[in-house]
Every structure is written in structure tokens, then in C-alpha cells.
Design an enzyme around this catalytic site. Structure first.
Site, PDB file in Angstrom:
ATOM      1  N   ALA A 299       8.166   2.725  -3.643  1.00 21.91           N
ATOM      2  CA  ALA A 299       7.253   3.713  -2.490  1.00 21.91           C
ATOM      3  C   ALA A 299       6.229   4.181  -3.772  1.00 21.91           C
ATOM      4  CB  ALA A 299       8.086   3.378  -1.254  1.00 21.91           C
ATOM      5  N   CYS A 300       5.811   3.980  -4.281  1.00 25.84           N
ATOM      6  CA  CYS A 300       4.769   4.876  -5.033  1.00 25.84           C
ATOM      7  C   CYS A 300       3.383   5.085  -4.574  1.00 25.84           C
ATOM      8  CB  CYS A 300       4.786   3.591  -6.308  1.00 25.84           C
ATOM      9  SG  CYS A 300       5.879   2.778  -6.720  1.00 25.84           S
ATOM     10  N   SER A 301       2.801   6.231  -5.461  1.00 24.68           N
ATOM     11  CA  SER A 301       1.564   6.577  -5.360  1.00 24.68           C
ATOM     12  C   SER A 301       0.656   6.961  -6.128  1.00 24.68           C
ATOM     13  CB  SER A 301       1.788   8.330  -5.551  1.00 24.68           C
ATOM     14  OG  SER A 301       3.002   8.687  -3.382  1.00 24.68           O
TER      15      SER A 301
END
Length: 336
Positions: free
Chosen positions: A12-14
Site C-alpha cells: 500500500a504505497c504512495s
């Protein structure tokens, strides 16, 4: 390799791309995962032979460009920059659907998707034009613990151009343009844009969503990207990017049962496209270190080079001279 049990894996990255004056382009990302992914850095020379690690009719190619990348398990390229200043970032997308395997098409393990782009293209426009024709089909390896990955890909280049690649209901969807500077996870990218528009209308400076949910991180990243100073100074622009990426990082220990798009941030990278410098910051380390592309000893046709990070020393400063020759890793093989 780590073993994952009890829940789907969460990546779950940005990802954010900053555009400043005088061609100052910087891309940053966070890597969020529920367990260590044993990350190490690699430098690959042009002329590296690749195999797509599909069971049947595997894609093969030879790299046109050298690259510096962050690898998971020394078996998958998750992030990196090539010699032309093209950056690729893999992020989690739980709704991804790559379709039924068509063995008439060459197969590429998703572990090699980002590397294929870094190896073959100098610009986003070049990559979009080539990948739109779907020269391969993505196939899924098993991750440690028996799970299959669900990912989408963001790329950016030295002009500030961006593209997002997603597979939804078996179809490739591409968002291409400088305006696509922020990406997180769920929902699909068109819905992320719609949610951000909603918050722009009701929030502004008075209210920003503050949770670790991907939609909230998207809004915060977009807002702070707009607030970042427009400067040609590489020190200030890289500092601005780190401040944004840290703002949308997920605290250690933050996990939600049944929510694979939420996991703690393990590390962050910032890529200076113009000066070809790749910065790395581990959550568990006190230091930021970086790789100056021009100082890495990677000659066309020469050996791959590896920098141990997960079990290595505590690095600081420019580590370009600390890479050591190593055998090229193989991508995680597809199971079907």
C-alpha cells in the site's frame, strides 16, 4: 524469504512527481508492506539479458539502458531509475485483473514489469506507445506465503511526463499526462482522481483527510504537492519531496485486518530525474543515502552490481562506489 499468513499481502504505497523550473523533476514514493521484503539495491548495465519468467512462451529481451533499482527478495524490481532519467514505481492495486493467460502472447512475470520499462524506454511517451500495443501478457508469480501480487505501475521521466498502467477486468487502462503526478492504491485510478476532486471542492486549506487510507493519502499528497516551493535547487526540491512522502507514509504497526491497502511504510525513495540521483531512506535507519548514477561502475555488457541494504551496514551519503559485482537475479517465476 518471509512467510505471509492469515491475510492477503499488502503493498500500500504512495507515489508523487514534482515539477520545478529549469527541468527540475523529482519523483518520490513510499513502500508499504506488512512484512520485510528484504530490499537491496542493484545497478544493471545496458546489455543485460532478461527472461520474463513465464512458464510457457516467456518474454526475453536485452536491456538498452542501465538502471539503478530497489529489489524485493532479490527477485522482483519494485522501483528504480534508468540512465535516461526514466523512473518506474510499482504499487498495490487489489482490484487488478490481468485476464486469462493467452499462451500465444509472450508472458512476463509481474516481478519484471518495472524492469522491462527501465530496460527499454527513455521517456514516458515512448513507453506508452510501445506498451499500448501489449507486446506481452503479465503473469503472476506466487509471493512468499502462496499469495499472488496485484499491482499497478507508475512511470515518470525527465520532462515531468507521467503515466499510470492498470489492468482492470483483463484490460489495460493507461492514464498519460503531466497531470497524473500522484498515485496511491484503491480504488482504480479514475476513482482516485474523482475523490481528489471532491476533497478539493470541500476541503481546501480548512480540512484534509488524515488517515492512512489510500484515498486520504492521495488527497494529502496532491495538496502538499501544490504547496511545494517551485525551485530549480536540487537540494530544496528533493527536501520538498521527502517532506511530502513522509507526510503520506504509514506509521509502523498500522495494519487493518482485511484491508490489504494499509500497511506500515518500510522505506522511501526519491529520484532526481535531472541529475540522475536515487535517494533511499529506510524507516528503521537514521540516515538517507543516495546513488549518483554517474559514479556507479556499470559498463555496457559488464556485470550487475549489488548493494546490500536489508542485512547490510548502515549507509550514509553517496554509496555509488560501494556496489559489488553480483550475478543478475532471476524474476519470481509465474506459476501458470
Amino acid at each position: 524469504m518471509a512467510t505471509l499468513t492469515g491475510a492477503p499481502p499488502s503493498l500500500a504505497c504512495s507515489r508523487i512527481t514534482y515539477t520545478g523550473p529549469d527541468h527540475m523533476i523529482v519523483t518520490g514514493r513510499s513502500m508499504d508492506w506488512m512484512v520485510p521484503v528484504h530490499t537491496n539495491l542493484w545497478a544493471f548495465p545496458a546489455g543485460t539479458a532478461r527472461d520474463g519468467a513465464a512458464v510457457d512462451h516467456s518474454l526475453t529481451w536485452t536491456s538498452k539502458y542501465s538502471s539503478v533499482i530497489a529489489a524485493a527478495y532479490d527477485a522482483a524490481t519494485t522501483d528504480g531509475i534508468n540512465e535516461k532519467g526514466l523512473v518506474a514505481n510499482l504499487l498495490y492495486l487489489g482490484t487488478a485483473d490481468y485476464g486469462v493467460r493467452n499462451k500465444a502472447q509472450p508472458g512476463l512475470s509481474i516481478a519484471g514489469w518495472a524492469q522491462y520499462v527501465l530496460d527499454n524506454f527513455a521517456t514516458v511517451d515512448e513507453a506508452v506507445n510501445a506498451l499500448r500495443a501489449e507486446p506481452f501478457q503479465l503473469v503472476l508469480p506466487e509471493l512468499p506465503g502462496g499469495f499472488k501480487p496485484a499491482l499497478h505501475l507508475a512511470i515518470s521521466d525527465a520532462t515531468g511526463d507521467s503515466a499510470i498502467f492498470e489492468y482492470l477486468s483483463g484490460k489495460l487502462v493507461i492514464h498519460h499526462g503531466h497531470q497524473y503526478a500522484v498515485m496511491t492504491n484503491e480504488p482504480s485510478y479514475d476513482q482516485q482522481l474523482a475523490l481528489n476532486t471532491y476533497w478539493q471542492e470541500i476541503g481546501g486549506t480548512a480540512m484534509l483527510p488524515g488517515t492512512e487510507r489510500p484515498a486520504d493519502r492521495f488527497v494529502r499528497a496532491s495538496y502538499y504537492l501544490g504547496e511545494a516551493p517551485k525551485t530549480a535547487d536540487p537540494v530544496l526540491s528533493v527536501a520538498a519531496m521527502f517532506s511530502i512522502v513522509r507526510n503520506v507514509s504509514v506509521p509502523m504497526g498500522a495494519q487493518r485486518p482485511g484491508a490489504p491497502n494499509v500497511a506500515p511504510t518500510l522505506w522511501r525513495t526519491v529520484a532526481d530525474h535531472k541529475n540522475r540521483i536515487y535517494y533511499f531512506e529506510a524507516t528503521t535507519s537514521p540516515n538517507v543515502f543516495w546513488v549518483s548514477f554517474d559514479k556507479v561502475d556499470i559498463k555496457p555488457g559488464g556485470p550487475a552490481m549489488r548493494l546490500p541494504v536489508d542485512d547490510g551496514p548502515v549507509w550514509a551519503g553517496d554509496v555509488a562506489g560501494s556496489f559489488k559485482a553480483a550475478d543478475v537475479f532471476r524474476f519470481l517465476p509465474a506459476k501458470s
